[in-house]
Structure formats: structure tokens, C-alpha cells
Design a protein around this motif. Sequence first.
Motif, PDB file in Angstrom:
ATOM      1  N   PRO A  25      16.998 -92.581 -16.490  1.00 31.02           N
ATOM      2  CA  PRO A  25      16.123 -92.145 -17.588  1.00 31.02           C
ATOM      3  C   PRO A  25      15.442 -90.818 -17.303  1.00 31.02           C
ATOM      4  CG  PRO A  25      15.193 -94.034 -16.412  1.00 31.02           C
ATOM      5  CD  PRO A  25      16.580 -93.866 -15.914  1.00 31.02           C
ATOM      6  N   LEU A  26      15.205 -90.529 -16.025  1.00 32.45           N
ATOM      7  CA  LEU A  26      14.650 -89.236 -15.614  1.00 32.45           C
ATOM      8  C   LEU A  26      15.673 -88.586 -14.680  1.00 32.45           C
ATOM      9  CD1 LEU A  26      11.848 -87.970 -16.326  1.00 32.45           C
ATOM     10  CD2 LEU A  26      11.153 -88.537 -13.999  1.00 32.45           C
ATOM     11  N   PRO A  27      16.556 -87.726 -15.184  1.00 34.62           N
ATOM     12  CA  PRO A  27      17.665 -87.231 -14.360  1.00 34.62           C
ATOM     13  C   PRO A  27      17.241 -86.310 -13.228  1.00 34.62           C
ATOM     14  CG  PRO A  27      17.640 -86.145 -16.510  1.00 34.62           C
ATOM     15  CD  PRO A  27      16.634 -87.240 -16.573  1.00 34.62           C
ATOM     16  N   LEU A  28      16.073 -85.680 -13.369  1.00 30.75           N
ATOM     17  CA  LEU A  28      15.569 -84.790 -12.323  1.00 30.75           C
ATOM     18  C   LEU A  28      14.189 -85.264 -11.875  1.00 30.75           C
ATOM     19  CD1 LEU A  28      16.451 -81.301 -13.893  1.00 30.75           C
ATOM     20  CD2 LEU A  28      17.647 -82.413 -11.988  1.00 30.75           C
ATOM     21  N   VAL A  29      14.041 -85.533 -10.585  1.00 35.91           N
ATOM     22  CA  VAL A  29      12.716 -85.778 -10.012  1.00 35.91           C
ATOM     23  C   VAL A  29      12.144 -84.418  -9.620  1.00 35.91           C
ATOM     24  CG1 VAL A  29      11.434 -86.793  -8.090  1.00 35.91           C
ATOM     25  CG2 VAL A  29      13.269 -88.098  -9.196  1.00 35.91           C
ATOM     26  N   SER A  30      11.036 -84.049 -10.234  1.00 32.47           N
ATOM     27  CA  SER A  30      10.487 -82.708  -9.991  1.00 32.47           C
ATOM     28  C   SER A  30       9.186 -82.792  -9.207  1.00 32.47           C
ATOM     29  CB  SER A  30      10.236 -81.985 -11.320  1.00 32.47           C
ATOM     30  OG  SER A  30       9.328 -82.713 -12.121  1.00 32.47           O
ATOM     31  N   ARG A  31       9.000 -81.857  -8.299  1.00 27.15           N
ATOM     32  CA  ARG A  31       7.778 -81.749  -7.496  1.00 27.15           C
ATOM     33  C   ARG A  31       7.438 -80.266  -7.331  1.00 27.15           C
ATOM     34  NH1 ARG A  31       8.153 -86.447  -8.262  1.00 27.15           N
ATOM     35  NH2 ARG A  31       8.080 -88.194  -6.787  1.00 27.15           N
ATOM     36  N   GLU A  32       6.217 -80.022  -6.874  1.00 28.59           N
ATOM     37  CA  GLU A  32       5.828 -78.665  -6.497  1.00 28.59           C
ATOM     38  C   GLU A  32       5.360 -78.685  -5.054  1.00 28.59           C
ATOM     39  OE1 GLU A  32       3.443 -75.220  -8.718  1.00 28.59           O
ATOM     40  OE2 GLU A  32       2.105 -76.745  -7.922  1.00 28.59           O
ATOM     41  N   CYS A  33       5.822 -77.734  -4.273  1.00 29.15           N
ATOM     42  CA  CYS A  33       5.428 -77.635  -2.863  1.00 29.15           C
ATOM     43  C   CYS A  33       3.986 -77.138  -2.783  1.00 29.15           C
ATOM     44  CB  CYS A  33       6.364 -76.682  -2.137  1.00 29.15           C
ATOM     45  SG  CYS A  33       6.131 -76.630  -0.359  1.00 29.15           S
ATOM     46  N   VAL A  34       3.127 -77.874  -2.073  1.00 29.72           N
ATOM     47  CA  VAL A  34       1.711 -77.521  -2.007  1.00 29.72           C
ATOM     48  C   VAL A  34       1.351 -76.780  -0.728  1.00 29.72           C
ATOM     49  CG1 VAL A  34       1.024 -79.430  -3.502  1.00 29.72           C
ATOM     50  CG2 VAL A  34       1.099 -79.786  -1.023  1.00 29.72           C
ATOM     51  N   GLN A  35       2.285 -76.723   0.232  1.00 27.01           N
ATOM     52  CA  GLN A  35       2.038 -75.999   1.479  1.00 27.01           C
ATOM     53  C   GLN A  35       3.380 -75.568   2.062  1.00 27.01           C
ATOM     54  OE1 GLN A  35      -0.010 -78.981   3.789  1.00 27.01           O
ATOM     55  NE2 GLN A  35       1.828 -80.190   4.165  1.00 27.01           N
ATOM     56  N   ASP A  36       3.376 -74.481   2.824  1.00 32.15           N
ATOM     57  CA  ASP A  36       4.621 -74.030   3.445  1.00 32.15           C
ATOM     58  C   ASP A  36       5.246 -75.174   4.236  1.00 32.15           C
ATOM     59  OD1 ASP A  36       3.987 -71.636   2.356  1.00 32.15           O
ATOM     60  OD2 ASP A  36       3.448 -70.645   4.243  1.00 32.15           O
ATOM     61  N   CYS A  37       6.540 -75.345   4.092  1.00 32.57           N
ATOM     62  CA  CYS A  37       7.208 -76.523   4.642  1.00 32.57           C
ATOM     63  C   CYS A  37       8.540 -76.123   5.260  1.00 32.57           C
ATOM     64  CB  CYS A  37       7.412 -77.538   3.517  1.00 32.57           C
ATOM     65  SG  CYS A  37       8.326 -79.007   3.975  1.00 32.57           S
ATOM     66  N   LYS A  38       8.819 -76.597   6.467  1.00 29.80           N
ATOM     67  CA  LYS A  38      10.077 -76.285   7.153  1.00 29.80           C
ATOM     68  C   LYS A  38      11.062 -77.430   6.943  1.00 29.80           C
ATOM     69  CE  LYS A  38      11.683 -74.103  11.408  1.00 29.80           C
ATOM     70  NZ  LYS A  38      13.018 -74.690  11.448  1.00 29.80           N
ATOM     71  N   ILE A  39      12.202 -77.122   6.358  1.00 31.54           N
ATOM     72  CA  ILE A  39      13.273 -78.097   6.127  1.00 31.54           C
ATOM     73  C   ILE A  39      14.510 -77.589   6.856  1.00 31.54           C
ATOM     74  CG2 ILE A  39      14.713 -79.247   4.421  1.00 31.54           C
ATOM     75  CD1 ILE A  39      11.802 -80.052   4.200  1.00 31.54           C
ATOM     76  N   GLY A  40      14.801 -78.174   8.024  1.00 33.03           N
ATOM     77  CA  GLY A  40      15.908 -77.684   8.836  1.00 33.03           C
ATOM     78  C   GLY A  40      15.669 -76.249   9.238  1.00 33.03           C
ATOM     79  N   ASN A  41      16.601 -75.367   8.909  1.00 36.51           N
ATOM     80  CA  ASN A  41      16.465 -73.944   9.232  1.00 36.51           C
ATOM     81  C   ASN A  41      15.768 -73.160   8.130  1.00 36.51           C
ATOM     82  OD1 ASN A  41      17.860 -74.240  11.688  1.00 36.51           O
ATOM     83  ND2 ASN A  41      19.841 -74.110  10.627  1.00 36.51           N
ATOM     84  N   TYR A  42      15.335 -73.836   7.086  1.00 40.35           N
ATOM     85  CA  TYR A  42      14.733 -73.165   5.940  1.00 40.35           C
ATOM     86  C   TYR A  42      13.217 -73.331   5.952  1.00 40.35           C
ATOM     87  CZ  TYR A  42      19.584 -73.753   4.431  1.00 40.35           C
ATOM     88  OH  TYR A  42      20.947 -73.751   4.373  1.00 40.35           O
TER      89      TYR A  42
END
Length: 526
Positions: free
Chosen positions: A367-384
Motif C-alpha cells: 500500500p505504501l510502495p516507498l518508505v521515505s525518511r530524512e537523514c537528521v545527522q551525517d551518517c556513514k553507510i559502508g564507504n559512503y
Amino acid sequence: MILDQLLILPLFLLFLILSILFKIFPFQSKLPPSPIALPIIGHFHLLGPLIHHSFQKLSLRYGPLFSLRLGSVPCIIASTPEYAKLLLKYNDLSFNSRLYNIAITRLTNNSSIVFGPYGPYWKFIRRLSTNELLGSHTMKNFLSLRESEYRRLLRVFASKSEAGEAVNVTNELLKLSNNVISKMMLGRAEDVMSVVRDVTRIVGEFNVSDYIWFCKHMDLQGFGKRIEDIHGRFDALMEKVIAEREELRKKKQNGERKDIGGGDQPRVKDFIDILLDFSEDESSEIKLTRVHIKSLISDFFIAGTDSIAITTEWALAELINHPEVMKRAREEIEDVVKSKRLVNETDAPNLPYIQAILKETFRLHPPLPLVSRECVQDCKIGNYVIPAKTLLFVNVWAIGRDPSCWENPLEFQPERFLNSDDLEKKNMGPIDVRGQHFQLLPFGSGTRLCPGLNLAMQELPTLLAAMIQCFDFKVVGKHDKLINDDEQDNIALVDMDERPGLTAPRAHDLVCVPVARFKEVTILDT
């Protein structure tokens, strides 16, 4: 010396330009892979009306985690359960805010539990909703209300069946879910279906003014006028309802109020009474205002009306297109209720195949095809490194169709949720819909898990089971396709096209002639 000064000036200007660019797009070089962006509009030219479809196509080229720039707003898109888990579970604190745009800001008055920023007010409202409004005790109190609406719907189908007439199933399902939410919220049925659909549609559309900074105060697409019209219609209705309830509370202060339907039992408090109680409680940690109450009522209508109706319609459409699945579901229901009574909510735990049908529907048609969020602080994801203010979209629709997660992902096969051997091949245990299994996230996950999950999973199995227990459905809509069958020629197939918006409903209304499976539908009166 003069030459040195002349060289310093362009270097200074270059440094100044780079500083401004890095301030607008921090850590640009550390974001996930991205297509080449166009000036000003970024990657808007790559998106079609069905955004989740466009995101899936881009993920096939740029990988399971890629980045886009929508106007001046950086975004990342995740398309696998692994990245969904990494972002929504292990980095939940960094992504605990929701997307806020012009439509959401105006329509929710910045007081929404669905879209509001994480903080003291949001935590208070979340706790209030979970414990007081949607807790197990409240759900039990409103059981008879839900059952009366199931029976009302089935009687509509029965009357159409007797007359051999078609019924708009889409509208009837919306009416049912609207009535359930309306009576729980307000103590009476209020027709807000049209305004709720307008809200979900406009909130899910991309407005250029939300993404291109110098267009922020321009209404290039006419969104402003539409938003004000929707807000005005809903606000007027809510103001009328709240004012009437406040007047009634004043008149009833010294007397016991009876149940909505009459009788001697004490009246079950509806949501608006609970919210008004908190607004009058001077000791409450958060003072609820009239604006807060309107926003919360709006939240429940938006979340509870469209999603339940959409899921039921998609499930029924798939069952019509897969008669062998319909047959097996009916056999399960008859084993449980013996065709002597109408299936009810207490039967749901004993209907594993019905539960599997719903999970398969959630997989193919969330029913909700996209789960959307906003990043609230700088965040390291793997090498990104994901900078604050970056939007995150988890493509739940794409995950449900990923061949690395599911065998024959485009086929409707509820059995996949019952066959433990198939699940073990994919390193899966029993899969539920409560946000812990990231290959199936119809209600989101983490801090922002949908608070209406329990209500939805109370209604959906019973509603679907009751419909298929009592009726066959002959499709008559003009958008059907015809196929040939060995036993019967010209069987109508329901089209499975989608319509754009925050949710993903079918593009066309489902219109059918219901055919009663019993000579007399006396089962509805038991």
C-alpha cells in the motif's frame, strides 16, 4: 607582484565558488553512485509518474544503493532487504524523520504523527496512539462496530447479486474502511473518502517547488490552490465535528452517556473524546490543541481509509485472476466455520492461507510502495557518507519483486509463505509484516513503524475471508482483459495497472457482479 595579485583573485573566486557548492551539496563525492544530473532539475527527467517503477529501473543500472539529486535536494534510494535493514534498523536514529513538503506542512499543520519530526511531541502522540487509541483494549471495544460494517458491505453485495447488478467494489471498500475509522474516531459515519484520496494523491506527487530552491515560493504546478482547497474542505468538516462534540460534552457533564447504538451499556469512548480529555488535562506532559486534534484525526483517516481498502481490492483482484487460489482459500474457510456462520475476527489465526494471501498481496502491491525518511545527522553507510537533510527512499515495491529474494517474483503464489523448504532456500524463517523481516515491509520498520498495524491486521483477514466465503465476482469493468480457458471461454481478467500517489491503488475501479454462493444469504443474519 601585480601578476601575483592577478592570479590570487581568480583562485580566491574559485575557492569561494567551491565552498558554496560544498555547502549546498556536502560530501557529494561520498554519496552512492549516481547518473549524470542536469543543471537545476538534477535527475527529475529520469522519473515517470510511478516513481517506485522509475527507481527500480535505475537500481538495475546503478546498484542496490544509488543517489539522485532532485532539484537541489540530495536523495538515496535503497532497493534490497540488506540496505533496508542497515538504514532503517541499524541507523534508525539517523533516519527517524519523515519527508516534509509543502502539501504535508499545510495539510497537517506540522502536528502529524505520520509525518511530524521526531521529538517530545511526536513521542507523546505516538505513545498516546499506541496505548490509548490503537491498543488491544480499544480494538476489542470496537469489535462489534467492525463486524457490523462487514455485514453491511455483504448485504450490499447480496442485494446486487439478487438483482443481477454490478457494484463498484472499489467504492464500497473505501466506504467500509471510511466508516470504521470515522465511527472509531468520531462516533458516527462521516463521508471523507474523496478528500482522503485527494490528500494521498497530492502528498505523493512531486512538486517542483519542494525541490528547486529558487522555486520555493512559486506555484508552478498549481499545487497551492489544490492544497488550500483540500485543507479548507477537511478543516471545515473537522471544525464542525469537534464543535458539536464539545457542545455535547458540556451538556452531558452531569449525566451518563449511553452507547452510540442505544441500549443500557455504557458508551464506548471514541477517539475524539479521548483526545479532548487529554486537551483538557492540565497535568498532561503535552498540551493538545485544537490544531493537534484536527491533525491527528486527519492522520487516522489518511492512514486507515485508503490503505485497508487498497490492500483488500488488490487481494480480491488477484484472487479473481487466480481461481485456483480462491478455491483453496474457500476450502480453508469452510474447514474452520463449516459454512454454518460468517467468518469472524477470532477465526483469523486459524486461516494461515488467508494470511499468506495477504502477505503475497503486500509483496506485490504494498500500500505504501516507498518508505521515505530524512537523514537528521551525517551518517556513514559502508564507504559512503550520507549528509544530513538527505532524503531516503526504501523501494519496498522493488524489494518485493527482486528475484534474488523471491522465486518467480512476478507470480502470485501465496504458498511461498507456507512452504518452509522454499523459505529455507532463501535463508528465511517464517515472515511476518511487523517490520522485522526486511524483504516484506508493508507497514515500514523501526521508530516509524505504522501505529495502525494492529488495526489493519484485525480487519484485513476477516474482511477478505468474508467476501470470498459468500460471493463469486464476475468482472464487468471496461478495462478488463479476456482470456480463454479449457472449461469456460472469455474469462475476464482484472487489469493490474497502478495509479500514482502516496499509496499505490489500482488505476481503475473494480466493478463486478457479485454472485451469492448460497441460495439465501441467511449466513449474514447469524
